[in-house]
Scaffold this motif. Sequence first.
Motif, short mmCIF file in Angstrom:
data_model
loop_
_atom_site.label_atom_id
_atom_site.label_comp_id
_atom_site.label_asym_id
_atom_site.label_seq_id
_atom_site.Cartn_x
_atom_site.Cartn_y
_atom_site.Cartn_z
N MET A 66 0.80 -1.21 0.00
CA MET A 66 0.00 0.00 0.00
C MET A 66 0.84 1.26 0.00
O MET A 66 0.46 2.27 -0.59
N ALA A 67 1.98 1.23 0.66
CA ALA A 67 2.80 2.43 0.79
C ALA A 67 3.36 2.91 -0.54
O ALA A 67 3.81 4.06 -0.64
N LEU A 68 3.33 2.07 -1.56
CA LEU A 68 3.94 2.42 -2.84
C LEU A 68 3.02 3.26 -3.73
O LEU A 68 3.49 3.86 -4.70
N ARG A 69 1.72 3.26 -3.44
CA ARG A 69 0.81 4.03 -4.31
C ARG A 69 -0.43 4.45 -3.56
O ARG A 69 -0.93 3.73 -2.70
N HIS A 70 -0.92 5.62 -3.89
CA HIS A 70 -2.18 6.11 -3.35
C HIS A 70 -3.31 5.19 -3.82
O HIS A 70 -3.24 4.62 -4.92
N PRO A 71 -4.36 5.01 -3.04
CA PRO A 71 -5.45 4.13 -3.47
C PRO A 71 -6.12 4.55 -4.77
O PRO A 71 -6.65 3.69 -5.49
N TYR A 72 -6.10 5.83 -5.11
CA TYR A 72 -6.64 6.22 -6.42
C TYR A 72 -5.80 5.59 -7.53
O TYR A 72 -6.31 5.04 -8.50
N GLU A 73 -4.47 5.71 -7.39
CA GLU A 73 -3.57 5.10 -8.37
C GLU A 73 -3.74 3.58 -8.40
O GLU A 73 -3.69 2.96 -9.47
N ALA A 74 -3.97 2.97 -7.24
CA ALA A 74 -4.19 1.53 -7.19
C ALA A 74 -5.44 1.15 -7.98
O ALA A 74 -5.43 0.20 -8.77
N TYR A 119 -7.77 1.99 2.87
CA TYR A 119 -7.26 1.78 1.51
C TYR A 119 -8.30 1.04 0.67
O TYR A 119 -8.64 1.47 -0.44
N LEU A 120 -8.81 -0.07 1.19
CA LEU A 120 -9.79 -0.83 0.42
C LEU A 120 -11.10 -0.08 0.26
O LEU A 120 -11.77 -0.21 -0.77
N THR A 121 -11.46 0.72 1.24
CA THR A 121 -12.69 1.51 1.13
C THR A 121 -12.61 2.46 -0.06
O THR A 121 -13.56 2.59 -0.85
N ILE A 122 -11.46 3.12 -0.22
CA ILE A 122 -11.30 4.06 -1.34
C ILE A 122 -11.23 3.32 -2.67
O ILE A 122 -11.91 3.71 -3.64
N VAL A 123 -10.44 2.26 -2.73
CA VAL A 123 -10.31 1.53 -4.00
C VAL A 123 -11.67 0.97 -4.42
O VAL A 123 -12.07 1.09 -5.59
N PHE A 134 -13.95 10.79 0.86
CA PHE A 134 -13.53 10.06 2.05
C PHE A 134 -12.31 10.72 2.69
O PHE A 134 -11.33 11.02 2.02
N ASP A 135 -12.40 10.94 3.99
CA ASP A 135 -11.26 11.42 4.78
C ASP A 135 -10.94 10.38 5.83
O ASP A 135 -11.79 10.03 6.66
N GLY A 136 -9.69 9.90 5.81
CA GLY A 136 -9.28 8.91 6.78
C GLY A 136 -8.07 9.36 7.55
O GLY A 136 -7.51 10.44 7.31
N GLU A 137 -7.63 8.53 8.46
CA GLU A 137 -6.45 8.83 9.25
C GLU A 137 -5.19 8.72 8.41
O GLU A 137 -4.24 9.49 8.59
N TYR A 138 -5.17 7.77 7.48
CA TYR A 138 -3.98 7.52 6.67
C TYR A 138 -4.20 7.86 5.19
O TYR A 138 -3.25 8.27 4.51
N PHE A 139 -5.40 7.67 4.70
CA PHE A 139 -5.68 7.88 3.29
C PHE A 139 -6.97 8.67 3.13
O PHE A 139 -7.96 8.41 3.82
N SER A 140 -6.93 9.62 2.22
CA SER A 140 -8.12 10.41 1.89
C SER A 140 -8.22 10.50 0.38
O SER A 140 -7.22 10.44 -0.34
N CYS A 141 -9.45 10.66 -0.09
CA CYS A 141 -9.66 10.82 -1.53
C CYS A 141 -10.99 11.51 -1.76
O CYS A 141 -12.01 11.14 -1.16
N HIS A 142 -10.96 12.51 -2.61
CA HIS A 142 -12.18 13.21 -3.03
C HIS A 142 -12.08 13.32 -4.54
O HIS A 142 -11.49 14.27 -5.08
N GLY A 143 -12.62 12.33 -5.22
CA GLY A 143 -12.47 12.34 -6.67
C GLY A 143 -13.27 11.24 -7.32
O GLY A 143 -13.97 10.46 -6.65
N ALA A 144 -13.17 11.19 -8.65
CA ALA A 144 -13.94 10.24 -9.43
C ALA A 144 -13.07 9.69 -10.56
O ALA A 144 -12.06 10.29 -10.93
N MET A 145 -13.48 8.55 -11.08
CA MET A 145 -12.84 7.96 -12.24
C MET A 145 -13.84 7.95 -13.39
O MET A 145 -15.04 7.74 -13.17
#
Length: 319
Positions: A66-74, A119-123, A134-145
């Motif tokens: 997980m540390a190698l890529r943001h969940p959006y990139e994943a 991480y899995l929630t965002i992916v 989504f705002d988390g303690e370690y990962f956040s994402c506000h976007g769309a694909m």
Amino acid sequence: MTAYSVLVPFLPRRPEQLLPYAALVEWTAARRLWQGQAMLIEPFQGFASAAGAGFRVPTGVGVTLMALRHPYEAAHQVRSLALATGEPVVAGFGPGGRQFQESVLSRPYASPLTASREYLTIVRGLLEQGAVDFDGEYFSCHGAMPPAIHPRVDLGLGVLRAGMARLAGEVADVGITWLTPAGYLRDVILPALREGASRAGRQTPRLTAMVPLALAGPDRDPEKLVLASNAAHMQAPHYIDMLKKAGIELAGDASVADAKSMLHGKAFLYGGLEEIRAELDAYREIGVDEVILNLTGVYNLYGPQAAMADLRKLLAAAA
């Protein structure tokens, strides 16, 4: 019914090195071609290259760190692979060891379970709903694909111990294990998967086991095969702890004595074809959905032809 799949037993330096293994999946009863995290040819790119060469087979990545890529990139990489191959993808993720986390992130996750859940929630949100807020303690994402129709993507978590297995039961489609004896899966991992799934009111995820093994031969030393396959894991604290819970005590020095313990505890399978088939049946009997044949030790000691020959024999016997 338990399916059998193939792990690429080395770190490819050129994408064409994957082609014989992709062909093996295409031309035998093997379900899927798998690769773990690789720091040479990146797994998503390697599998896409194999598809471009004409070998479009189901694939599994287990696990990418997980540390190698943001969940959006994943999510983007996973969907790109499904589009490129036209086949289903199992995308497994995991936090990795604390030392690796610290080397990449400057400090390890205080809670790997929380980081993995986020991480899995965002992916999943990006792949299934197309957008997340989504705002988390370690990962956040506000976007769309952008929308796209693609083959099935299942999300997995790398699972070694009960805590991560319970989380996988809550949020994953697949629990992916490495170096875990069948008895430990039966007694620890499967009950935790079911507990997590029940708590979340969902179906229990599938269980996939990566099993290191080798067929016996007059020129083969089983202890050397164990070390050639798993010496690094046998010195990692989280694997030592898991194996201890499975009843395998290791000194953690990758010694012959530790290798003997691995063989005795069935964390590495070694024997004749019928003996190995009986050992693999133990995974089927406890409810493992997919067994991934890991011939890394054979490849490292005896070369690609020996590993391929063992894989062909094992797949034919399983079929």
